[in-house]
Design an enzyme around this catalytic site. Structure first.
Site: not given
Ligand code: DGJ
Length: 731
Positions: A550, A479-480, A53
């Site tokens: 990056d 593919w970004d 309880d």
């Molecule tokens: C962001 C990516 O991380 C980079 O390597 C490069 O592809 C730029 N975009 C291009 O705009």
């Protein structure tokens, strides 16, 4: 049998090779959590549930006058909401009558061979039906008639359990779902740390370890993508856990959108951990007869510290997650044009870079941003996926042909999810992007986000990308996705469904990827979102490699790759050698060290090969040769973090060991040089203690035991930022 139900004790028992997971149906039908941890014998764990309880802890109606039973403190598998459990809930709903209550009682279960399916979303797969068993437990709210199915799949030999949840409206009124966690896990003890992987653009997945404190703490993304800022992977561990010791629990969400991983230490010092779609800005209307599927979470438990936990994830992600056949293949050594030329290129310049790259042994030329539409900088052109003939008069197919004639493969960059206002696509379809009516738009990198919650937009993108792939010989696609999403509003959804937009965006993204990536298994797709802004298990399902950051500075990469390695296998992270001074940090690091660090992943180059000196070219040539020779140890072996860049200021070291322990590659980078410094020794890991090894560059033979307990001397002649690699071979 990996899954059993004991009808006497009303207990579900899930067993992997080294772990046990138990839950029990309470006398009132609630699903209580009993245990998750090291494998234990088949015993009755009922004694663990202590009821008493407790003041201000309400008792459910079915408990009658029994004041000892309260959901306010009992460990559960999936919480109720609005029924006297005040901790972070597994679910939040608004029922047809406006009440915010869900009280799921066990209403049946199923045990079967093979894996459940998370419709529309990526998940682990069973390689064979016999290797996986599944338990479905149905929880029913008798008043609203809504049900939640809890899914558990046990990968017995892999020591992995997956969980997912599905909400089903079996009533007559529509229900608005505000939260549905993929996992809730209650721990009766309190001394835990939460390890998360946090950061920012160009500094992703920094290792962060925080004691779980009273109250709620969380990491989350509300940016529309899993994000640079927090990763949808976390570890809950006991305080004394380190690489080689201690209990730890991993949670990896297979989801690329807004997520939350939250922990709460409650009034009795118990801990609850939740993971799933972020409830912030989320709601989903589930009409009678409809369902909502929460994404899968991959659970791993290690009683022997972080290294073992990482190995469990690396193995299952390599073998049961990624659909690309390339996950098991050596990837071509690529050269990427981005840091070499940015937007400033023409065919001649690209071919010159390619020619020198080929001479150094590179195998794939990747043309990054700037090849399409009106795209001389990042202010325009996104959405117009037609070649810019001013820059490339022979088109992509012409360039691709010439690159192939040289003897290189060809790859290309795309950013399909975005549109520039200065583009033909935006001019034709201004309503195709996410933007709220009557409000000024928020721009990111001067671009807008296409509304992937719309099927017409998704179908258009599928056709556009497939057309690019048909038009030329393309072996690789980067593919970004280059902005955080804001101004969330879809022109195709009614007002009361706008809270669905971002989840529908992610479902749309998976739909596109299903129809582009999975239909082109011969193409290597590389995930990217301004580097590692969408480095998650769902992207790894589609793409065998993801651009890690990056930030190409080798010193910074030591931390980024260290953090990434906790969940994701080495052969999923793309790492490039770039020029110095580095474009992001302006630091200068020897080219040999840049190679050593980039070899801790899928090695590539991102520089103007034409401008390299002869010495630099020789260094690159040697790196490529070395990497290819050791590729399988690196990509398919076991990974050991020998030191932490957060704890050891002097050096960062790591080790790859082949699965049969016959070969190993040890890498070390000196990060701080002191005068007259102490001799350092590097203790190796993962070797066979009884076997003898040669160490290239050292005279003699050494036992695995000696190398692991006494270690290798770190050469004193190394300068700051210089690195060294040791190749070991069993004799
Ligand atoms: C962001 C990516 O991380 C980079 O390597 C490069 O592809 C730029 N975009 C291009 O705009």
């Amino acid at each position: 049998m990996a899954i059993k139900y004991n009808a006497d004790s009303k207990t579900f028992i899930l067993e992997t090779r080294d772990s046990s997971y138990l839950m029990e149906i309470s006398r009132y039908g609630n699903l209580l959590h009993l245990y998750y941890g090291d494998r234990i014998p088949d015993e009755n764990l009922d004694y663990l549930i202590k009821i008493q309880d407790r003041g201000f802890s309400p008792n459910p109606n079915e408990a009658g006058n029994d004041r000892t039973f309260s959901l306010d403190y009992l460990a559960q598998e999936f919480s109720t909401d609005g029924k006297g459990d005040y901790r972070i809930p597994s679910i939040e709903v608004i029922n047809g009558d406006g009440s915010r209550i869900f009280s799921g009682k066990v209403d049946g279960y199923k045990i079967y061979k093979g894996k459940y399916c998370t419709t529309g979303m990526p998940s682990l797969r069973a390689i064979s039906e016999d290797s996986v068993q599944t338990l479905e437990i149905r929880l029913k709210d008798n008043e609203s008639k809504a049900a939640v199915i809890l899914y558990y799949s046990v990968f017995e030999e892999k020591n992995i359990i997956t969980r997912a949840a599905r909400f089903i409206n079996e009533g007559r009124e529509s229900i608005r779902l505000h939260k549905l966690m993929s996992v809730t896990m209650d721990f009766r003890l309190s001394d835990y740390d939460l390890v998360t992987f946090d950061g920012r653009h160009t500094m992703e997945r920094e290792f962060t370890r925080t004691p779980v404190r009273s109250g709620v703490q969380s990491v989350q993304s509300c940016r529309g993508a899993s994000s640079h800022q927090h990763n949808p992977f976390a570890i809950l561990c006991e305080r004394n856990t380190n690489e080689d010791y201690g209990r730890c629990y991993g949670y990896a969400l297979i989801y690329s959108g807004n997520f939350i991983i939250e922990a709460e230490k409650d009034q009795y010092k118990q801990v609850r951990l939740n993971a799933g779609i972020n409830p912030k800005s989320f709601s989903f209307v589930v009409e009678p007869g409809e369902e909502f599927q929460a994404p899968e979470v991959v659970l791993a438990y290690s009683g022997k510290g972080f290294t073992t936990l990482s190995h469990l994830y690396h193995n299952i992600f390599r073998e049961n997650l990624c659909r690309s056949p390339y996950i098991k293949e050596p990837r071509p050594i690529l050269i990427n044009s981005w840091e070499a030329a940015y937007f400033d290129f023409n065919e001649e310049k690209l071919l010159q870079i390619a020619k020198d790259a080929l001479e150094m042994g590179m195998e794939l030329f990747v043309l990054d941003d700037g090849w399409f539409g009106k795209r001389d900088d990042d202010n325009s052109g996104l959405g117009d996926w037609k070649v810019n003939l001013n820059k490339l008069p022979n088109g992509i197919s012409g360039l691709s042909d010439r690159i192939h004639e040289m003897g290189l493969q060809f790859g290309i960059w795309i950013e399909p999810e975005m549109v520039s206002e200065d583009s033909d696509l935006y001019r034709a379809h201004p309503d195709w992007c996410l933007k709220a009516p009557g409000r000024p738009m928020t721009r990111g990198r001067n671009q807008l986000v296409l509304d992937l919650s719309r099927k017409d937009v998704c179908d258009y993108l599928i056709d556009s990308i497939n057309a690019i792939l048909q038009d030329a010989k393309i072996e690789y696609v980067k593919w970004d996705m280059n902005r955080s999403i804001s101004d969330v509003w879809s022109a195709q959804l009614p007002a009361h469904r706008q809270g669905e937009t971002l989840h529908r965006y992610i479902l749309g993204l998976y739909y596109i990827m299903d129809h582009v990536i999975l239909t082109h298994p011969e193409v290597i797709f590389c995930g990217c979102s301004g580097g590692g802004g969408r480095f998650d298990a769902a992207m790894l399902y589609y793409q065998p490699q993801i651009w890690c950051s990056d930030n190409t500075d080798a010193k910074a990469r030591l931390k980024i790759q260290y953090g990434t390695s906790f969940a994701y296998p080495v052969n999923s992270l793309e790492a490039h050698v770039s020029i110095c001074p580095n474009h992001q940090t302006r630091r200068t690091v020897p080219i040999e060290t840049r190679g050593i660090v980039a070899m801790d992943g899928i090695l590539g180059y991102e520089l103007d090969a034409f401008k390299l000196t002869k010495e630099e070219k020789d260094a690159c040539r040697e790196q490529i040769h070395f990497y290819k020779k050791h590729y399988h140890i690196i990509a398919d072996g076991d990974y050991y973090r020998l030191s932490s860049p957060y704890e050891n200021p002097y050096y960062t070291a790591w080790q790859h060991v082949s699965k049969d322990r016959k070969k190993s590659l040890v890498s070390l980078v000196l990060t701080d040089k002191e005068s007259n410094d102490a001799q350092m020794y590097l203790r190796l890991k993962g070797l066979d203690k009884d076997a003898m090894y040669t160490v290239e560059g050292l005279e003699g033979r050494y036992s695995g035991a000696l190398l692991m307990h006494a270690g290798l001397p770190v050469p004193g002649e190394l300068n700051e930022y210089e690195g060294i690699q040791f190749c070991l071979e069993m004799i």
